[in-house]
Write a protein that holds these residues in place. Structure first.
Motif, PDB file in Angstrom:
ATOM      1  N   ARG A   1       0.715  -1.383   0.140  1.00  0.00           N
ATOM      2  CA  ARG A   1       0.144   0.149   0.196  1.00  0.00           C
ATOM      3  C   ARG A   1       0.916   1.436  -0.019  1.00  0.00           C
ATOM      4  O   ARG A   1       0.374   2.381  -0.576  1.00  0.00           O
ATOM      5  CB  ARG A   1      -1.059  -0.034   1.359  1.00  0.00           C
ATOM      6  CG  ARG A   1      -1.630   1.194   1.328  1.00  0.00           C
ATOM      7  CD  ARG A   1      -2.756   1.221   2.568  1.00  0.00           C
ATOM      8  NE  ARG A   1      -3.384   2.619   2.792  1.00  0.00           N
ATOM      9  CZ  ARG A   1      -4.248   2.685   3.660  1.00  0.00           C
ATOM     10  NH1 ARG A   1      -4.809   1.670   4.270  1.00  0.00           N
ATOM     11  NH2 ARG A   1      -5.054   3.770   3.661  1.00  0.00           N
TER      12      ARG A   1
ATOM     13  N   ILE B   1      -7.144  -5.636  -5.288  1.00  0.00           N
ATOM     14  CA  ILE B   1      -8.137  -4.622  -4.981  1.00  0.00           C
ATOM     15  C   ILE B   1      -7.279  -3.188  -4.257  1.00  0.00           C
ATOM     16  O   ILE B   1      -7.195  -2.149  -4.696  1.00  0.00           O
ATOM     17  CB  ILE B   1      -9.212  -4.858  -3.931  1.00  0.00           C
ATOM     18  CG1 ILE B   1     -10.225  -5.911  -4.848  1.00  0.00           C
ATOM     19  CG2 ILE B   1      -9.977  -3.751  -3.706  1.00  0.00           C
ATOM     20  CD1 ILE B   1     -11.300  -6.365  -3.936  1.00  0.00           C
ATOM     21  N   SER B   2      -6.205  -3.608  -3.250  1.00  0.00           N
ATOM     22  CA  SER B   2      -5.573  -2.739  -2.605  1.00  0.00           C
ATOM     23  C   SER B   2      -4.437  -2.093  -3.630  1.00  0.00           C
ATOM     24  O   SER B   2      -4.277  -0.876  -3.748  1.00  0.00           O
ATOM     25  CB  SER B   2      -4.703  -3.520  -1.697  1.00  0.00           C
ATOM     26  OG  SER B   2      -3.993  -2.453  -1.191  1.00  0.00           O
TER      27      SER B   2
ATOM     28  N   ASN C   1      -5.045  -1.638  -7.000  1.00  0.00           N
ATOM     29  CA  ASN C   1      -5.611  -0.769  -7.797  1.00  0.00           C
ATOM     30  C   ASN C   1      -6.048   0.467  -7.040  1.00  0.00           C
ATOM     31  O   ASN C   1      -6.176   1.551  -7.675  1.00  0.00           O
ATOM     32  CB  ASN C   1      -6.968  -1.418  -8.313  1.00  0.00           C
ATOM     33  CG  ASN C   1      -7.680  -0.476  -9.182  1.00  0.00           C
ATOM     34  OD1 ASN C   1      -7.153  -0.079 -10.386  1.00  0.00           O
ATOM     35  ND2 ASN C   1      -9.034  -0.287  -8.962  1.00  0.00           N
ATOM     36  N   THR C   2      -6.415   0.343  -5.792  1.00  0.00           N
ATOM     37  CA  THR C   2      -6.564   1.566  -5.038  1.00  0.00           C
ATOM     38  C   THR C   2      -5.676   2.603  -4.754  1.00  0.00           C
ATOM     39  O   THR C   2      -5.845   3.702  -4.648  1.00  0.00           O
ATOM     40  CB  THR C   2      -7.463   1.040  -3.673  1.00  0.00           C
ATOM     41  OG1 THR C   2      -8.640   0.232  -3.894  1.00  0.00           O
ATOM     42  CG2 THR C   2      -7.789   2.383  -2.658  1.00  0.00           C
ATOM     43  N   TYR C   3      -4.371   1.936  -4.469  1.00  0.00           N
ATOM     44  CA  TYR C   3      -3.312   2.873  -3.729  1.00  0.00           C
ATOM     45  C   TYR C   3      -2.144   2.994  -4.854  1.00  0.00           C
ATOM     46  O   TYR C   3      -1.370   3.996  -4.648  1.00  0.00           O
ATOM     47  CB  TYR C   3      -2.769   2.224  -2.432  1.00  0.00           C
ATOM     48  CG  TYR C   3      -3.926   2.102  -1.579  1.00  0.00           C
ATOM     49  CD1 TYR C   3      -4.509   3.549  -0.913  1.00  0.00           C
ATOM     50  CD2 TYR C   3      -4.388   0.846  -1.112  1.00  0.00           C
ATOM     51  CE1 TYR C   3      -5.260   3.459   0.085  1.00  0.00           C
ATOM     52  CE2 TYR C   3      -5.282   0.768  -0.086  1.00  0.00           C
ATOM     53  CZ  TYR C   3      -5.706   2.231   0.545  1.00  0.00           C
ATOM     54  OH  TYR C   3      -6.873   2.086   1.499  1.00  0.00           O
TER      55      TYR C   3
ATOM     56  N   THR D   1      -1.280   4.174  -8.358  1.00  0.00           N
ATOM     57  CA  THR D   1      -1.958   4.833  -9.448  1.00  0.00           C
ATOM     58  C   THR D   1      -1.210   4.650 -10.666  1.00  0.00           C
ATOM     59  O   THR D   1      -1.402   5.398 -11.656  1.00  0.00           O
ATOM     60  CB  THR D   1      -2.274   6.306  -8.816  1.00  0.00           C
ATOM     61  OG1 THR D   1      -1.127   6.774  -8.558  1.00  0.00           O
ATOM     62  CG2 THR D   1      -3.256   6.199  -7.897  1.00  0.00           C
TER      63      THR D   1
ATOM     64  N   ALA E   1     -11.146  -4.842 -10.260  1.00  0.00           N
ATOM     65  CA  ALA E   1      -9.800  -4.033  -9.956  1.00  0.00           C
ATOM     66  C   ALA E   1      -8.760  -4.471 -10.788  1.00  0.00           C
ATOM     67  O   ALA E   1      -7.835  -3.775 -11.426  1.00  0.00           O
ATOM     68  CB  ALA E   1      -9.596  -4.507  -8.428  1.00  0.00           C
TER      69      ALA E   1
END
Length: 364
Positions: free
Chosen positions: A290, A320-321, A323-325, A327, A347
């Motif tokens: 992350r 999923i993580s 893809n979220t954090y 960029t 994701a």
């Protein structure tokens, strides 16, 4: 009374002199070896240096030999037995156990400053393939001090399969390390079962090529300390390349092990846990990467879990993580044979749309 004061003064001066000598380190490097056959050769390798003189007492009653040139210096032991080799150096050189039967080495003393003062690559391959060496003193490398900057501790204990204990203070004095350090330091130390949490605490200046292959093939390891790399906040490229590759006994990964290494860029996690089959079915933490948001390049995490099948739900949460954090575009990630469930479909597709190259086991 005057006599008592004078005696006390002498005692204080003597104590101070002893402390000073202790601080400066030993004058001799002493190795214990155990020969296993008659007429058996053993060697020391003077790797580099300019103006120096190395005296070696081979410990079998033969004459002391003095060397002033680099290269492998060998000696033949006529009979089977235990021998104590004592070496001194004037000037400065870098020295290591040679490839001539390194498995005979069973013990070592702390290494004097003069044996790491030859420029070049101090403590590289020092105990390479010393397969009978089980322990080393915590101050074995202390006396080189600030002379160690880069290209150090590479393959230092590679192949030391009997090494079963290392002190958290082992690299405490190497505070000036910068780059290309700890490459394959403990590679194939199969007898190593634990790592001290503060092993690298004092090596805070490291940047590029900090921990490649450091514990590659340490099959006896089952866990990793959470704070092992906490203080190495300046690491950048080629940071954790194959660091724990083929550590087949490893059964878990701390959630925050890379929490503080936020400056990593290229080849950050390539093959880090490749071949760690003990992680099969493991529920890896979703936020493992992350905080490593500066990663770049298709090799940044390629083959990270190659040969491993992580828990499906956990791997899905990891995608999923990511893809979220993270960029950035055009990154590489190796999930091994791990599969993802429907919760991660979107994701993963988003990562691929950003030109990520993902290798895994596909949809569950």
């Amino acid at each position: 009374m005057a006599g008592l004061c004078r005696r006390t003064e002498f005692l204080m001066i003597g104590t101070m002199l002893r402390l000073k000598t202790q601080y400066q380190g030993p004058n001799d490097w002493v190795l214990g070896i155990q020969s296993t056959a008659t007429s058996q050769s053993f060697g020391m390798n003077i790797q580099n240096g300019t103006t120096f003189s190395v005296a070696i007492d081979w410990g079998d009653g033969s004459a002391i030999e003095v060397f002033s040139t680099t290269g492998i210096k060998t000696h033949v032991y006529a009979t089977i037995g235990a021998y104590s080799i004592r070496m001194t150096c004037t000037g400065g050189c870098n020295m290591a156990i040679a490839s001539t039967r390194p498995g005979l080495v069973v013990s070592t003393s702390a290494i004097p400053r003069t044996f790491s003062a030859g420029g070049g690559t101090p403590f590289n391959s020092t105990f390479l393939q010393c397969s009978s060496l089980a322990n080393v003193p915590e101050d074995v490398f202390w006396y080189a001090g600030s002379t160690i900057t880069s290209n150090s501790f590479n393959q230092t204990f590679k192949g030391c399969s009997s090494l079963n204990n290392i002190s958290e203070k082992l690299f405490q004095k190497a505070t000036s390390l910068t780059e290309t350090a700890f490459t394959s330091t403990f590679h194939q130390c199969t007898g190593l079962t634990s790592i001290p949490a503060d092993l690298f605490r004092y090596n805070t200046g490291m940047t590029t090529q900090s921990f490649p292959n450091t514990f590659f093939g340490c099959t006896g390891l089952t866990t990793i300390p959470t704070d092992l790399f906490r203080y190495n906040t300046g690491v950048t490229s080629i940071a954790f390349y194959s660091t724990f590759r083929d550590c087949t006994g490893l059964t878990s990964i701390p959630a925050d092990i890379f929490r503080y290494n936020t400056g990593m860029t290229t080849t950050a996690f390539s093959a880090t846990f490749m071949g760690c089959t003990g992680l099969n079915g493991y529920a890896v933490q979703a936020d493992l990467l992350r905080y490593n948001i500066l990663m770049s390049g298709t090799s940044t995490a390629s083959n990270m879990f190659s040969g491993v099948t992580l828990n499906t739900v956990a791997y899905s949460n990891l995608l999923i993580s990511l893809n979220t954090y993270l960029t950035a575009s055009s990154l590489g990630f190796g999930g091994g044979s791990s599969k993802y469930d429907s919760s991660a479909t979107t994701a993963r597709a988003a990562l691929v749309a950003r030109s990520w190259s993902i290798v895994d086991g596909g949809a569950a």
